[in-house]
Design a protein around this motif. Structure first.
Motif, PDB file in Angstrom:
ATOM      1  N   ALA A 167      29.928  49.099  44.819  1.00  0.00           N
ATOM      2  CA  ALA A 167      31.328  48.843  45.156  1.00  0.00           C
ATOM      3  C   ALA A 167      31.681  47.374  44.957  1.00  0.00           C
ATOM      4  O   ALA A 167      32.724  47.042  44.373  1.00  0.00           O
ATOM      5  CB  ALA A 167      31.608  49.264  46.601  1.00  0.00           C
ATOM      6  N   PHE A 168      30.801  46.481  45.401  1.00  0.00           N
ATOM      7  CA  PHE A 168      31.088  45.058  45.252  1.00  0.00           C
ATOM      8  C   PHE A 168      30.953  44.609  43.804  1.00  0.00           C
ATOM      9  O   PHE A 168      31.703  43.740  43.341  1.00  0.00           O
ATOM     10  CB  PHE A 168      30.175  44.234  46.154  1.00  0.00           C
ATOM     11  CG  PHE A 168      30.535  42.769  46.190  1.00  0.00           C
ATOM     12  CD1 PHE A 168      31.795  42.368  46.612  1.00  0.00           C
ATOM     13  CD2 PHE A 168      29.627  41.801  45.803  1.00  0.00           C
ATOM     14  CE1 PHE A 168      32.143  41.026  46.639  1.00  0.00           C
ATOM     15  CE2 PHE A 168      29.961  40.462  45.823  1.00  0.00           C
ATOM     16  CZ  PHE A 168      31.225  40.068  46.250  1.00  0.00           C
ATOM     17  N   TYR A 170      31.643  46.429  41.212  1.00  0.00           N
ATOM     18  CA  TYR A 170      32.890  46.846  40.554  1.00  0.00           C
ATOM     19  C   TYR A 170      34.038  45.920  40.956  1.00  0.00           C
ATOM     20  O   TYR A 170      34.889  45.583  40.126  1.00  0.00           O
ATOM     21  CB  TYR A 170      33.225  48.282  40.928  1.00  0.00           C
ATOM     22  CG  TYR A 170      34.549  48.743  40.354  1.00  0.00           C
ATOM     23  CD1 TYR A 170      34.644  49.104  39.008  1.00  0.00           C
ATOM     24  CD2 TYR A 170      35.698  48.779  41.141  1.00  0.00           C
ATOM     25  CE1 TYR A 170      35.854  49.493  38.467  1.00  0.00           C
ATOM     26  CE2 TYR A 170      36.915  49.169  40.605  1.00  0.00           C
ATOM     27  CZ  TYR A 170      36.987  49.531  39.272  1.00  0.00           C
ATOM     28  OH  TYR A 170      38.191  49.910  38.732  1.00  0.00           O
ATOM     29  N   ALA A 171      34.060  45.502  42.227  1.00  0.00           N
ATOM     30  CA  ALA A 171      35.111  44.587  42.678  1.00  0.00           C
ATOM     31  C   ALA A 171      35.033  43.264  41.919  1.00  0.00           C
ATOM     32  O   ALA A 171      36.070  42.705  41.523  1.00  0.00           O
ATOM     33  CB  ALA A 171      34.981  44.353  44.183  1.00  0.00           C
ATOM     34  N   CYS A 172      33.813  42.765  41.689  1.00  0.00           N
ATOM     35  CA  CYS A 172      33.658  41.529  40.910  1.00  0.00           C
ATOM     36  C   CYS A 172      34.114  41.728  39.472  1.00  0.00           C
ATOM     37  O   CYS A 172      34.768  40.855  38.886  1.00  0.00           O
ATOM     38  CB  CYS A 172      32.195  41.079  40.940  1.00  0.00           C
ATOM     39  SG  CYS A 172      31.616  40.504  42.548  1.00  0.00           S
ATOM     40  N   ALA A 174      36.326  43.908  38.386  1.00  0.00           N
ATOM     41  CA  ALA A 174      37.793  44.004  38.370  1.00  0.00           C
ATOM     42  C   ALA A 174      38.433  42.643  38.639  1.00  0.00           C
ATOM     43  O   ALA A 174      39.469  42.306  38.041  1.00  0.00           O
ATOM     44  CB  ALA A 174      38.251  45.021  39.417  1.00  0.00           C
ATOM     45  N   LEU A 175      37.799  41.851  39.516  1.00  0.00           N
ATOM     46  CA  LEU A 175      38.340  40.534  39.838  1.00  0.00           C
ATOM     47  C   LEU A 175      38.425  39.650  38.610  1.00  0.00           C
ATOM     48  O   LEU A 175      39.425  38.967  38.381  1.00  0.00           O
ATOM     49  CB  LEU A 175      37.463  39.871  40.907  1.00  0.00           C
ATOM     50  CG  LEU A 175      37.790  38.406  41.235  1.00  0.00           C
ATOM     51  CD1 LEU A 175      39.156  38.304  41.889  1.00  0.00           C
ATOM     52  CD2 LEU A 175      36.709  37.811  42.139  1.00  0.00           C
ATOM     53  N   SER A 178      41.432  40.176  36.530  1.00  0.00           N
ATOM     54  CA  SER A 178      42.712  40.045  37.211  1.00  0.00           C
ATOM     55  C   SER A 178      43.224  38.612  37.099  1.00  0.00           C
ATOM     56  O   SER A 178      42.517  37.703  36.640  1.00  0.00           O
ATOM     57  CB  SER A 178      42.567  40.420  38.688  1.00  0.00           C
ATOM     58  OG  SER A 178      41.756  39.467  39.362  1.00  0.00           O
TER      59      SER A 178
END
Length: 319
Positions: A167-168, A170-172, A174-175, A178
């Motif tokens: 999860a983290f 993927y968050a990185c 996506a970040l 962005s």
């Protein structure tokens, strides 16, 4: 098409990895790998994305571990709420130290974070009434999954931790695609130029710093409830050096790099355990060799192959 499918394939392999063996020892090593990978990913936000060197990140890891353990044992808070609280406590300390120190650039920032880590370590080591000092805290309750109960086996715990890592990660990922992620990179490459383009440099750094400390606190809570015993050594320079090794050797500023670096560290830690303190020499040599011969980390070794397979990929800039 293949490149887009690779992350999903890698995630599936990680999720199914413990099913390939019945060895409890290997399951334990896999859990440690994922716990360190989560912690290394959080430090990578500071080192790899913001371009700052923090020597106090292990303190946030320890704060999360102690906060979660104390809440569950002394107040009866459910483990899942305690893990959230661990992230919030670490994030609060991260906000305070970041607000004070992120206005300073260069080596002074690293020194300030080192001082903060030393203070937290000393307080934890001597506050016997709350932390039990050097004896640490033991018999910490395990993670309990609603409808399943306490997780007693390393393999079951692995699935919880790998979900957090994926999860983290993927968050990185996506970040970095962005607007906020591009602001991080702009600040890392040239802070004055980023400021001239309208980016609030201090706010951007503070946002990344606090987010990294929140994740470090959650990783600390997961660590405490897995091993069920913690000591102030979690905040020592030895852990901090290990984190830097994971990020630098694996490849800072990437998602895969810290996960790969954590794997190498855990494997070497187990292989060299019989050598005691001498294994630190091996880790130091690994870090030195990586900085000299593979400055972008081991993850950069496969990029020439990618460029041959896809000429559209631009060469990596020199460090």
């Amino acid at each position: 098409m293949i490149r887009k499918a690779l992350p999903f394939a890698a995630a599936l392999v990680l999720a199914l990895l413990p099913l390939g063996t019945q060895s409890t020892y290997l399951h334990h090593v896999m859990v440690l790998w994922m716990l360190y990978a989560l912690l290394a990913l959080s430090l990578n936000v500071i080192i790899g994305y913001l371009g700052e060197l923090s020597f106090g990140h292990a303190a946030f890891f320890g704060l999360g571990a102690y906060a979660s353990a104390i809440l569950t044992m002394q107040t009866g808070v459910p483990v899942w709420l305690a893990l959230i609280a661990a992230g919030l406590v670490a994030g609060l300390f991260g906000f305070v130290i970041g607000y004070v120190s992120l206005r300073i650039v260069g080596p002074q920032f690293a020194i300030l974070t080192l001082g903060f880590g030393s203070i937290i370590y000393t307080v934890t080591n001597y506050w016997d009434d709350l932390t039990r000092g050097p004896m640490g805290i033991n018999n910490i309750p395990p993670v309990t999954v609603p409808g399943v109960g306490p997780l007693g086996e390393a393999r079951d715990y692995y699935f919880v931790v790998v979900a957090c890592v994926l999860a983290f990660a993927y968050a990185c990922h996506a970040l970095m695609r962005s607007r906020t992620g591009r602001a991080f990179l702009a600040v890392r490459e040239n802070a004055p130029l980023a400021a001239s383009l309208g980016i609030d440099v201090f706010r951007t750094k503070l946002l990344g710093f606090v987010a990294a400390t929140v994740v470090a606190g959650i990783a600390g809570g997961l660590y405490a409830h897995y091993l069920r015993v913690i000591t102030p050594e979690l905040m020592s320079l030895q852990y901090m050096a290990a984190l830097i090794i994971m990020v630098v050797v694996g490849g800072r500023g990437t998602v895969v790099g810290p996960i790969l670096g954590a794997l190498i560290y855990v494997v070497l830690l187990e292989v060299l355990r019989a050598f005691g303190p001498l294994r630190l020499i091996v880790f130091a040599a690994l870090l030195t060799g990586s900085v000299i011969f593979v400055p972008h980390g081991l993850v950069s070794l496969w990029r020439p192959w990618r460029r041959r397979a896809d000429p559209a990929i631009r060469p990596e800039p020199a460090p």
